[in-house]
Design a protein around this motif. Structure first.
Motif, PDB file in Angstrom:
ATOM      1  N   LYS A  69       0.801  -1.220   0.000  1.00  0.00           N
ATOM      2  CA  LYS A  69       0.000   0.000   0.000  1.00  0.00           C
ATOM      3  C   LYS A  69       0.833   1.269   0.000  1.00  0.00           C
ATOM      4  CE  LYS A  69      -2.228  -1.040   3.758  1.00  0.00           C
ATOM      5  NZ  LYS A  69      -3.182  -0.914   4.889  1.00  0.00           N
ATOM      6  N   GLN A  70       2.101   1.177   0.327  1.00  0.00           N
ATOM      7  CA  GLN A  70       2.892   2.372   0.582  1.00  0.00           C
ATOM      8  C   GLN A  70       3.678   2.870  -0.633  1.00  0.00           C
ATOM      9  OE1 GLN A  70       2.290   3.879   3.416  1.00  0.00           O
ATOM     10  NE2 GLN A  70       0.959   2.148   3.874  1.00  0.00           N
ATOM     11  N   LYS A  71       3.562   2.213  -1.777  1.00  0.00           N
ATOM     12  CA  LYS A  71       4.329   2.679  -2.941  1.00  0.00           C
ATOM     13  C   LYS A  71       3.775   4.011  -3.447  1.00  0.00           C
ATOM     14  CE  LYS A  71       1.693  -0.054  -6.355  1.00  0.00           C
ATOM     15  NZ  LYS A  71       0.906  -0.897  -5.422  1.00  0.00           N
ATOM     16  N   PRO A  72       4.570   4.756  -4.222  1.00  0.00           N
ATOM     17  CA  PRO A  72       4.098   6.041  -4.744  1.00  0.00           C
ATOM     18  C   PRO A  72       2.834   5.893  -5.582  1.00  0.00           C
ATOM     19  CG  PRO A  72       6.469   5.782  -5.076  1.00  0.00           C
ATOM     20  CD  PRO A  72       5.954   4.450  -4.611  1.00  0.00           C
ATOM     21  N   GLY A  73       2.035   6.962  -5.613  1.00  0.00           N
ATOM     22  CA  GLY A  73       0.859   6.974  -6.470  1.00  0.00           C
ATOM     23  C   GLY A  73       1.257   7.078  -7.932  1.00  0.00           C
ATOM     24  N   LEU A  74       0.335   6.719  -8.798  1.00  0.00           N
ATOM     25  CA  LEU A  74       0.557   6.784 -10.240  1.00  0.00           C
ATOM     26  C   LEU A  74      -0.112   8.019 -10.821  1.00  0.00           C
ATOM     27  CD1 LEU A  74       1.245   5.644 -13.099  1.00  0.00           C
ATOM     28  CD2 LEU A  74      -0.948   4.392 -12.968  1.00  0.00           C
ATOM     29  N   VAL A  75       0.675   8.830 -11.545  1.00  0.00           N
ATOM     30  CA  VAL A  75       0.121   9.875 -12.397  1.00  0.00           C
ATOM     31  C   VAL A  75       0.311   9.403 -13.832  1.00  0.00           C
ATOM     32  CG1 VAL A  75       0.288  12.262 -13.173  1.00  0.00           C
ATOM     33  CG2 VAL A  75       0.603  11.710 -10.749  1.00  0.00           C
ATOM     34  N   LEU A  76      -0.767   9.293 -14.586  1.00  0.00           N
ATOM     35  CA  LEU A  76      -0.735   8.685 -15.913  1.00  0.00           C
ATOM     36  C   LEU A  76      -0.690   9.752 -17.000  1.00  0.00           C
ATOM     37  CD1 LEU A  76      -0.940   5.887 -17.378  1.00  0.00           C
ATOM     38  CD2 LEU A  76      -3.392   6.367 -17.612  1.00  0.00           C
ATOM     39  N   ARG A  77       0.376   9.712 -17.816  1.00  0.00           N
ATOM     40  CA  ARG A  77       0.473  10.585 -18.994  1.00  0.00           C
ATOM     41  C   ARG A  77      -0.549  10.135 -20.035  1.00  0.00           C
ATOM     42  NH1 ARG A  77       1.602  15.253 -20.930  1.00  0.00           N
ATOM     43  NH2 ARG A  77       3.468  15.323 -19.619  1.00  0.00           N
ATOM     44  N   THR A  78      -1.306  11.095 -20.586  1.00  0.00           N
ATOM     45  CA  THR A  78      -2.399  10.729 -21.490  1.00  0.00           C
ATOM     46  C   THR A  78      -2.238  11.254 -22.910  1.00  0.00           C
ATOM     47  OG1 THR A  78      -3.697  12.687 -20.902  1.00  0.00           O
ATOM     48  CG2 THR A  78      -4.038  10.691 -19.575  1.00  0.00           C
ATOM     49  N   ASP A  79      -1.089  11.893 -23.227  1.00  0.00           N
ATOM     50  CA  ASP A  79      -0.928  12.426 -24.577  1.00  0.00           C
ATOM     51  C   ASP A  79       0.516  12.336 -25.030  1.00  0.00           C
ATOM     52  OD1 ASP A  79      -0.027  14.328 -22.790  1.00  0.00           O
ATOM     53  OD2 ASP A  79      -0.877  16.039 -23.854  1.00  0.00           O
ATOM     54  N   ILE A  80       0.704  12.498 -26.337  1.00  0.00           N
ATOM     55  CA  ILE A  80       2.021  12.401 -26.968  1.00  0.00           C
ATOM     56  C   ILE A  80       2.133  13.541 -27.975  1.00  0.00           C
ATOM     57  CG2 ILE A  80       3.551  10.946 -28.371  1.00  0.00           C
ATOM     58  CD1 ILE A  80       1.826   8.538 -27.358  1.00  0.00           C
ATOM     59  N   ALA A  81       3.294  14.217 -27.995  1.00  0.00           N
ATOM     60  CA  ALA A  81       3.516  15.317 -28.928  1.00  0.00           C
ATOM     61  C   ALA A  81       4.893  15.171 -29.565  1.00  0.00           C
ATOM     62  CB  ALA A  81       3.412  16.664 -28.200  1.00  0.00           C
ATOM     63  N   ASN A  82       5.097  15.869 -30.692  1.00  0.00           N
ATOM     64  CA  ASN A  82       6.370  15.778 -31.420  1.00  0.00           C
ATOM     65  C   ASN A  82       7.051  17.138 -31.537  1.00  0.00           C
ATOM     66  OD1 ASN A  82       4.612  16.960 -33.271  1.00  0.00           O
ATOM     67  ND2 ASN A  82       5.465  15.877 -35.038  1.00  0.00           N
ATOM     68  N   VAL A  83       7.038  17.908 -30.439  1.00  0.00           N
ATOM     69  CA  VAL A  83       7.514  19.298 -30.504  1.00  0.00           C
ATOM     70  C   VAL A  83       8.950  19.460 -30.018  1.00  0.00           C
ATOM     71  CG1 VAL A  83       5.169  20.150 -30.194  1.00  0.00           C
ATOM     72  CG2 VAL A  83       6.632  19.845 -28.192  1.00  0.00           C
ATOM     73  N   TYR A  84       9.638  18.349 -29.740  1.00  0.00           N
ATOM     74  CA  TYR A  84      10.991  18.449 -29.184  1.00  0.00           C
ATOM     75  C   TYR A  84      12.078  17.999 -30.156  1.00  0.00           C
ATOM     76  CZ  TYR A  84       8.256  18.716 -24.888  1.00  0.00           C
ATOM     77  OH  TYR A  84       7.344  19.070 -23.922  1.00  0.00           O
ATOM     78  N   GLY A  85      11.722  17.585 -31.366  1.00  0.00           N
ATOM     79  CA  GLY A  85      12.684  16.991 -32.284  1.00  0.00           C
ATOM     80  C   GLY A  85      13.695  17.976 -32.834  1.00  0.00           C
ATOM     81  N   ASN A  86      14.815  17.445 -33.294  1.00  0.00           N
ATOM     82  CA  ASN A  86      15.849  18.244 -33.945  1.00  0.00           C
ATOM     83  C   ASN A  86      16.377  17.463 -35.140  1.00  0.00           C
ATOM     84  OD1 ASN A  86      17.756  20.130 -34.601  1.00  0.00           O
ATOM     85  ND2 ASN A  86      19.200  19.563 -32.997  1.00  0.00           N
ATOM     86  N   PRO A  87      15.916  17.798 -36.368  1.00  0.00           N
ATOM     87  CA  PRO A  87      15.013  18.914 -36.697  1.00  0.00           C
ATOM     88  C   PRO A  87      13.556  18.569 -36.374  1.00  0.00           C
ATOM     89  CG  PRO A  87      15.536  17.682 -38.677  1.00  0.00           C
ATOM     90  CD  PRO A  87      16.353  17.062 -37.564  1.00  0.00           C
ATOM     91  N   LEU A  88      12.728  19.600 -36.326  1.00  0.00           N
ATOM     92  CA  LEU A  88      11.311  19.393 -36.061  1.00  0.00           C
ATOM     93  C   LEU A  88      10.643  18.670 -37.221  1.00  0.00           C
ATOM     94  CD1 LEU A  88      10.257  22.805 -34.532  1.00  0.00           C
ATOM     95  CD2 LEU A  88      10.165  20.599 -33.381  1.00  0.00           C
ATOM     96  N   GLU A  89       9.708  17.813 -36.887  1.00  0.00           N
ATOM     97  CA  GLU A  89       8.882  17.168 -37.908  1.00  0.00           C
ATOM     98  C   GLU A  89       7.793  18.125 -38.373  1.00  0.00           C
ATOM     99  OE1 GLU A  89       9.251  12.597 -36.233  1.00  0.00           O
ATOM    100  OE2 GLU A  89       7.458  13.753 -35.806  1.00  0.00           O
ATOM    101  N   SER A  90       7.194  17.795 -39.479  1.00  0.00           N
ATOM    102  CA  SER A  90       6.072  18.576 -39.992  1.00  0.00           C
ATOM    103  C   SER A  90       5.031  17.614 -40.551  1.00  0.00           C
ATOM    104  CB  SER A  90       6.544  19.535 -41.094  1.00  0.00           C
ATOM    105  OG  SER A  90       5.473  20.320 -41.561  1.00  0.00           O
TER     106      SER A  90
END
Length: 279
Positions: A69-90
């Motif tokens: 019962k004592q483990k950390p809680g889960l925060v769930l990522r619900t989206d994905i983006a492509n804004v960090y690429g080098n070079p950026l995608e289009s």
């Protein structure tokens, strides 16, 4: 406050440390440095004992399959983006997981996290985020799942590091945080302002919605802890740090130091001493 958040916020300090380990979803090789072995990463973090760990739907079972019962809680990522690429995608995009709330319920998440991106010259990306937030919020309200909105004000990365970089302009952050509040956020995960003395304005824009502060790129330990104390002193309810924990040479030590600052108001020097003590 929704009942699940009682498992995120410490009952004594009223604050939270969430360690973000959802970087692999963004299709950037540099982002997975330090987390190549996810079972080992999650095991290390569980042992370190933050309040929550932020994971994707593919990796979340690594946390929730651990008994007790004592483990950390889960925060769930619900989206994905492509804004960090080098070079950026289009074209640029952000896409949410259609059944994310159902997955969050099944995995017993304490909250879900979704981006609200503001990119110069790309209003269509913010529109995609808004549509995702509204779609997810409808289901989240139905099932009592708290929604953490992550308003990210970005600027073109003139340093050539790839993709977009964080824009720490106070007015821009306040404006986007206010929009996150207007969209019904239960939690807001916001960047620090360039002028940390302004951060109370970000907290004010969120009204009674708890603000957790993003960690961003790697900085030295003293800078990280000083920044943490500064935003907490101005009303932030906690922090969401990723690379500053998972890429640290001693993840357990920096977690212990951050937990001391967040929950015990430890001084920076006392927190620094805990890093070596946790080896």
């Amino acid at each position: 406050m929704k009942p699940r958040l009682n498992r995120l916020f410490n009952p004594h300090s009223g604050r939270a440390l969430d360690v973000a380990v959802d970087h692999g979803a963004f299709h950037e090789h540099a982002f997975i440095a330090g987390i190549e072995d996810m079972p080992a990463t999650v095991a290390t973090l569980v042992e370190a004992g933050p309040d929550a760990i932020q994971l994707t739907l593919g990796q979340a079972p690594l946390l929730q399959s651990i008994p007790g019962k004592q483990k950390p809680g889960l925060v769930l990522r619900t989206d994905i983006a492509n804004v960090y690429g080098n070079p950026l995608e289009s074209p640029l995009h952000t896409v949410h997981v259609p059944d994310a709330i159902e997955v969050a319920v099944k995995l017993d998440a304490v909250a879900v996290c979704v981006n609200l991106l503001d990119l110069p010259g790309h209003p269509e990306v913010r529109e995609q985020c808004i549509r995702s937030i509204l779609a997810l919020r409808s289901e989240a309200e139905r099932w009592g799942i708290p929604m953490m909105i992550e308003p990210l004000v970005m600027q073109t990365n003139s340093a050539g590091g790839g993709g977009y970089a964080v824009d720490g302009d106070t007015k821009k952050i306040v404006t986007l945080v206010r929009q996150a509040r207007e969209l019904g956020a239960d939690l807001i995960k916001a960047d620090p302002t360039d002028n940390l003395a302004d951060y109370h304005l970000v907290v004010q824009a969120a009204a009674d919605t708890p603000v957790l502060v993003r960690g961003g790129g790697r900085v030295d330990d003293r800078t990280l802890l000083e920044r943490t104390k500064a935003v907490l002193d101005q009303g932030a309810r906690g922090i969401v740090y990723g690379r500053n924990v998972i890429q640290h040479s001693n993840p357990a030590g920096i977690t212990a130091a951050l937990m001391a600052v967040v929950h015990e108001n430890a001084s920076v020097d006392d927190a620094l001493a805990l890093i070596e003590g946790a080896r």
